[in-house]
Design a protein around this motif. Structure first.
Motif, PDB file in Angstrom:
ATOM      1  N   LEU A  59       6.829 -37.117  -5.656  1.00 50.18           N
ATOM      2  CA  LEU A  59       7.949 -37.207  -4.719  1.00 50.18           C
ATOM      3  C   LEU A  59       7.506 -37.672  -3.337  1.00 50.18           C
ATOM      4  N   GLY A  60       6.212 -37.678  -3.086  1.00 47.17           N
ATOM      5  CA  GLY A  60       5.699 -38.128  -1.805  1.00 47.17           C
ATOM      6  C   GLY A  60       6.144 -37.249  -0.658  1.00 47.17           C
ATOM      7  N   ALA A  61       6.125 -35.928  -0.877  1.00 46.78           N
ATOM      8  CA  ALA A  61       6.638 -35.020   0.143  1.00 46.78           C
ATOM      9  C   ALA A  61       5.867 -33.717   0.132  1.00 46.78           C
ATOM     10  N   ASP A  62       5.835 -33.084   1.290  1.00 44.48           N
ATOM     11  CA  ASP A  62       5.288 -31.739   1.414  1.00 44.48           C
ATOM     12  C   ASP A  62       6.443 -30.762   1.188  1.00 44.48           C
ATOM     13  N   ILE A  63       6.374 -30.000   0.117  1.00 45.03           N
ATOM     14  CA  ILE A  63       7.484 -29.117  -0.258  1.00 45.03           C
ATOM     15  C   ILE A  63       7.138 -27.693   0.134  1.00 45.03           C
ATOM     16  N   ARG A  64       7.895 -27.143   1.053  1.00 46.19           N
ATOM     17  CA  ARG A  64       7.658 -25.780   1.509  1.00 46.19           C
ATOM     18  C   ARG A  64       8.636 -24.834   0.824  1.00 46.19           C
ATOM     19  N   ILE A  65       8.155 -23.704   0.370  1.00 43.09           N
ATOM     20  CA  ILE A  65       8.961 -22.676  -0.292  1.00 43.09           C
ATOM     21  C   ILE A  65       8.881 -21.407   0.550  1.00 43.09           C
ATOM     22  N   ALA A  66      10.011 -20.735   0.733  1.00 45.16           N
ATOM     23  CA  ALA A  66      10.017 -19.484   1.493  1.00 45.16           C
ATOM     24  C   ALA A  66      10.764 -18.415   0.717  1.00 45.16           C
ATOM     25  N   SER A  67      10.160 -17.243   0.605  1.00 44.52           N
ATOM     26  CA  SER A  67      10.815 -16.106  -0.039  1.00 44.52           C
ATOM     27  C   SER A  67      11.714 -15.432   0.984  1.00 44.52           C
ATOM     28  N   VAL A  68      13.008 -15.319   0.671  1.00 40.55           N
ATOM     29  CA  VAL A  68      13.987 -14.818   1.640  1.00 40.55           C
ATOM     30  C   VAL A  68      14.980 -13.884   0.959  1.00 40.55           C
ATOM     31  N   SER A  69      15.812 -13.254   1.775  1.00 38.41           N
ATOM     32  CA  SER A  69      17.023 -12.587   1.301  1.00 38.41           C
ATOM     33  C   SER A  69      18.176 -13.567   1.497  1.00 38.41           C
ATOM     34  N   PRO A  70      19.320 -13.359   0.841  1.00 37.25           N
ATOM     35  CA  PRO A  70      20.437 -14.291   1.037  1.00 37.25           C
ATOM     36  C   PRO A  70      20.827 -14.475   2.505  1.00 37.25           C
ATOM     37  N   SER A  71      20.752 -13.412   3.287  1.00 35.28           N
ATOM     38  CA  SER A  71      21.154 -13.510   4.698  1.00 35.28           C
ATOM     39  C   SER A  71      20.180 -14.334   5.523  1.00 35.28           C
ATOM     40  N   GLU A  72      18.970 -14.551   5.016  1.00 32.70           N
ATOM     41  CA  GLU A  72      17.963 -15.326   5.738  1.00 32.70           C
ATOM     42  C   GLU A  72      17.944 -16.800   5.328  1.00 32.70           C
ATOM     43  N   ALA A  73      18.743 -17.171   4.332  1.00 32.50           N
ATOM     44  CA  ALA A  73      18.680 -18.524   3.779  1.00 32.50           C
ATOM     45  C   ALA A  73      19.028 -19.591   4.812  1.00 32.50           C
ATOM     46  N   ALA A  74      20.074 -19.366   5.588  1.00 38.31           N
ATOM     47  CA  ALA A  74      20.520 -20.387   6.541  1.00 38.31           C
ATOM     48  C   ALA A  74      19.451 -20.684   7.586  1.00 38.31           C
ATOM     49  N   ALA A  75      18.783 -19.647   8.078  1.00 43.34           N
ATOM     50  CA  ALA A  75      17.756 -19.835   9.102  1.00 43.34           C
ATOM     51  C   ALA A  75      16.526 -20.535   8.545  1.00 43.34           C
TER      52      ALA A  75
END
Length: 341
Positions: A59-75
């Protein structure tokens, strides 16, 4: 980004060995370009990280993953793909479902429904599942739609789910769904047609913003039965349903010959085509809108959309999967949530 007043969308993992994780990542990478609504993926973070690493080069991209709660998704959404843990491990390799696949997929669906019913998410968007994999694990529902209806039950009452396939060019609803053609003929009744069209008309108003939906209703037989010479169901089953629907004030027209309902000029005369069985509805929409058609489940107490394709095991993990249908499903879910908010 999308309307901040709308809760994020809960996106399910789907079959871990399929293209669900791939198209999720591909869609997230286009979040700014397409102004995608905020969503979070429900699944096993370690699994998603592994798949992301496998796709980064292609994909030619740096893919970042973050473990969150639903309320933290937007931020989190702008900088990293938000993943909400289900607590169920997924270990399948691309194209190779394993013993973890079914439970990982089902846990994601259950949690997504729980989140939207609890107000933590605005809608459920589901990635493709592999029904054969689920059946081997004891899954007893014909498909996603029926499982979601059971999860939506209130006080033991299971709502009638209605499957709509929607695109900007055509929307279709099959009255009978995941059954053989022989069984569809047995299931088809005036009552089922009436209840299906009532649900479709109601939600076209409430969730699609169409004040007076125009519903085109197909016949069952060739040429809509030719006045009974090619079959009687148009006269004995469909016509009585149309009478009830018109008495309800629903603008329903038919029964129409299915072979002349779907050309461009005909499509301009209605907002939704209701057909008598699965392929009668799905063949035309997959012909005119294969890449961007969206599966929508009507009749539930929450919004659910899904890409209109399968798991594509043969290209899972290759970065070749087209995310267009998932992107359309995310956008439509957000639009429907905004319409009813």
């Amino acid at each position: 980004m999308a309307n901040d007043a709308i809760k994020p969308l809960a996106l399910t993992l789907g079959e871990p060995a399929g293209i669900g994780p791939d198209i999720t990542i591909a869609a997230w990478l286009r979040r700014r370009e397409l102004n995608l609504p905020v969503f979070y993926l429900l699944g096993d973070e370690a699994f998603i990280v592994r798949r992301a690493k496998a796709l980064e080069k292609a994909l030619g991209a740096d893919i970042r993953i973050a473990s969150v709660s639903p309320s933290e998704a937007a931020a989190t959404f702008t900088e990293a793909l938000p993943v909400v843990a289900t607590g169920v491990r997924a270990t399948a390799e691309p194209g190779k479902p394993d013993e973890s696949s079914a439970q990982a997929a089902l846990a994601s669906i259950r949690q997504a429904v729980g989140d939207v019913r609890a107000g933590r998410a605005s809608a459920v968007v589901t990635n493709p599942i592999a029904k054969s994999v689920l059946y081997r694990a004891g899954f007893r529902h014909p498909g996603h739609t029926e499982f979601l209806a059971e999860l939506a039950a209130t006080d033991g009452r299971v709502p009638q789910p209605v499957m709509m396939l929607w695109s900007p060019r055509l929307a279709v609803v099959p009255v009978t769904i995941h059954v053989s053609l022989r069984d569809a003929l047995v299931q088809l009744t005036s009552e089922l047609i009436v209840s299906t069209v009532r649900i479709a008309a109601s939600e076209l108003k409430s969730r699609f913003g169409i004040d007076r939906p125009r519903i085109a209703i197909s016949g069952l037989n060739p040429h809509a039965g030719e006045d009974g010479s090619l079959g009687h169901e148009e006269q004995t089953v469909i016509a009585p349903a149309l009478k009830v629907l018109r008495n309800d004030g629903i603008e329903a027209r038919g029964p129409l010959p299915a072979d002349t309902m779907f050309h461009e000029a005909a499509r301009a005369t209605y907002d939704c085509a209701v057909c008598m069985y699965h392929d009668q509805a799905l063949i035309p929409i997959k012909t005119v809108a294969f890449d961007d058609a969206v599966n929508v489940t009507l009749g539930l107490p929450f919004i659910r959309t899904s890409p209109d394709h399968g798991t594509a095991f043969d290209i899972a993990g290759t970065a070749k999967a087209n995310p267009a249908s998932l992107i359309a499903a995310l956008k439509l879910a957000s639009r429907m949530a905004a319409a009813q908010s």
